[in-house]
Design an enzyme around this catalytic site. Structure first.
Site, PDB file in Angstrom:
ATOM      1  NE  ARG A   1      66.243  25.619  -9.745  1.00 19.91           N
ATOM      2  CZ  ARG A   1      66.507  26.774 -10.341  1.00 19.91           C
ATOM      3  NH1 ARG A   1      67.580  26.901 -11.100  1.00 19.91           N
ATOM      4  NH2 ARG A   1      65.712  27.815 -10.180  1.00 19.91           N
TER       5      ARG A   1
ATOM      6  CD  GLU B   1      61.329  42.487 -10.189  1.00 17.09           C
ATOM      7  OE1 GLU B   1      61.974  41.431 -10.098  1.00 17.09           O
ATOM      8  OE2 GLU B   1      61.482  43.462  -9.443  1.00 17.09           O
TER       9      GLU B   1
HETATM   10  P1  AMP Z   1      58.268  32.480  -9.511  1.00 14.72           P
HETATM   11  O1  AMP Z   1      58.692  33.819  -9.022  1.00 14.72           O
HETATM   12  O2  AMP Z   1      57.464  31.726  -8.475  1.00 14.72           O
HETATM   13  O3  AMP Z   1      57.570  32.535 -10.837  1.00 14.72           O
HETATM   14  O4  AMP Z   1      59.609  31.659  -9.697  1.00 14.72           O
HETATM   15  C1  AMP Z   1      60.070  31.345 -10.959  1.00 14.72           C
HETATM   16  C2  AMP Z   1      61.097  30.268 -10.954  1.00 14.72           C
HETATM   17  O5  AMP Z   1      62.320  30.819 -10.527  1.00 14.72           O
HETATM   18  C3  AMP Z   1      60.783  29.080 -10.077  1.00 14.72           C
HETATM   19  O6  AMP Z   1      60.563  27.987 -10.935  1.00 14.72           O
HETATM   20  C4  AMP Z   1      62.025  28.874  -9.239  1.00 14.72           C
HETATM   21  O7  AMP Z   1      62.698  27.705  -9.682  1.00 14.72           O
HETATM   22  C5  AMP Z   1      62.924  30.052  -9.531  1.00 14.72           C
HETATM   23  N1  AMP Z   1      63.158  30.926  -8.393  1.00 14.72           N
HETATM   24  C6  AMP Z   1      62.571  32.110  -8.140  1.00 14.72           C
HETATM   25  N2  AMP Z   1      63.069  32.670  -7.043  1.00 14.72           N
HETATM   26  C7  AMP Z   1      63.978  31.799  -6.556  1.00 14.72           C
HETATM   27  C8  AMP Z   1      64.846  31.803  -5.410  1.00 14.72           C
HETATM   28  N3  AMP Z   1      64.879  32.809  -4.531  1.00 14.72           N
HETATM   29  N4  AMP Z   1      65.656  30.741  -5.232  1.00 14.72           N
HETATM   30  C9  AMP Z   1      65.645  29.718  -6.098  1.00 14.72           C
HETATM   31  N5  AMP Z   1      64.867  29.661  -7.187  1.00 14.72           N
HETATM   32  C10 AMP Z   1      64.043  30.696  -7.419  1.00 14.72           C
END
Ligand code: AMP
Length: 189
Positions: free
Chosen positions: A77, A114
């Protein structure tokens, strides 16, 4: 000034318009992609001409203020935002991709999820030591992906000026993973 505006010297009309769009058009999807996750679906923002224009304009203000030489988008995205922001800011775009997608020599960083690990890559000649790069993604959640992107660009010799996202999910504490890197959400939720 609100936390959402901390990367702007003051809340600009573009930031206000982007926040309005994000509040109006972001869709919450419960239990996606796995039970227990409240997914922030920004597809309705992308699908609205005025909405897309508003968030791109606000992100481009950050790129211009940071005097960047490139912006980098995180697959997938982040690509949809980084390319129009790059055009608006008059710079090029670097795709930060998942493993195995880019030809030729690459820089790569493995990082923990995770469950298990993942890898991000950029092409070996995508950035140079003179580059100042703003990283762009849709959502900052736990911060692991953004941290890996920063580490990848830094290891390749670029100066990372900040992380710009549409939404920061404050409760997940991703900002803490990023040390002194400026984190610039258009909206904190
Ligand atoms: P992160 O946990 O910050 O490494 O998130 C990883 C990727 O997953 C990010 O690039 C977000 O685009 C996506 N992502 C994680 N959690 C969400 C959520 N609750 N809603 C939408 N996108 C998410």
């Amino acid at each position: 000034m609100t936390a959402a505006a901390e990367c702007f010297s003051e809340p600009t009309p573009a930031l206000n318009a982007a926040q309005d769009v994000l509040r109006r058009l972001t869709r919450d999807v419960a239990n996606f992609p796995v039970p227990g996750v409240l997914f922030k679906d920004i597809v309705p923002v992308l699908g609205d001409a005025d909405g897309l224009g508003a968030v791109v304009a606000a992100l481009a203000e950050l790129a211009l203020a940071g005097n960047v030489t490139k912006v980098a988008g995180i697959e997938a995205r982040g690509f949809l935002l980084a390319a129009p922001v790059a055009v608006a800011a008059g710079v090029g775009v670097v795709p930060i991709r998942k493993a195995g997608k880019l030809p030729g020599q690459t820089h790569r960083v493995d990082y923990a999820l995770e469950y298990g690990t993942a890898t991000l890559e950029i092409q070996g000649d995508a950035v140079s030591s003179g580059d100042r790069i703003l990283v762009i993604d849709d959502v900052l959640a736990t911060g692991g992906t953004a941290r890996a992107a920063r580490d990848l660009l830094s290891a390749a010799g670029a100066a990372v000026t900040g992380l710009a996202v549409l939404l920061e999910l404050e409760a997940l504490g991703g900002r803490a993973q990023l040390g002194s890197l400026p984190v610039c959400p258009l909206l904190v939720v």
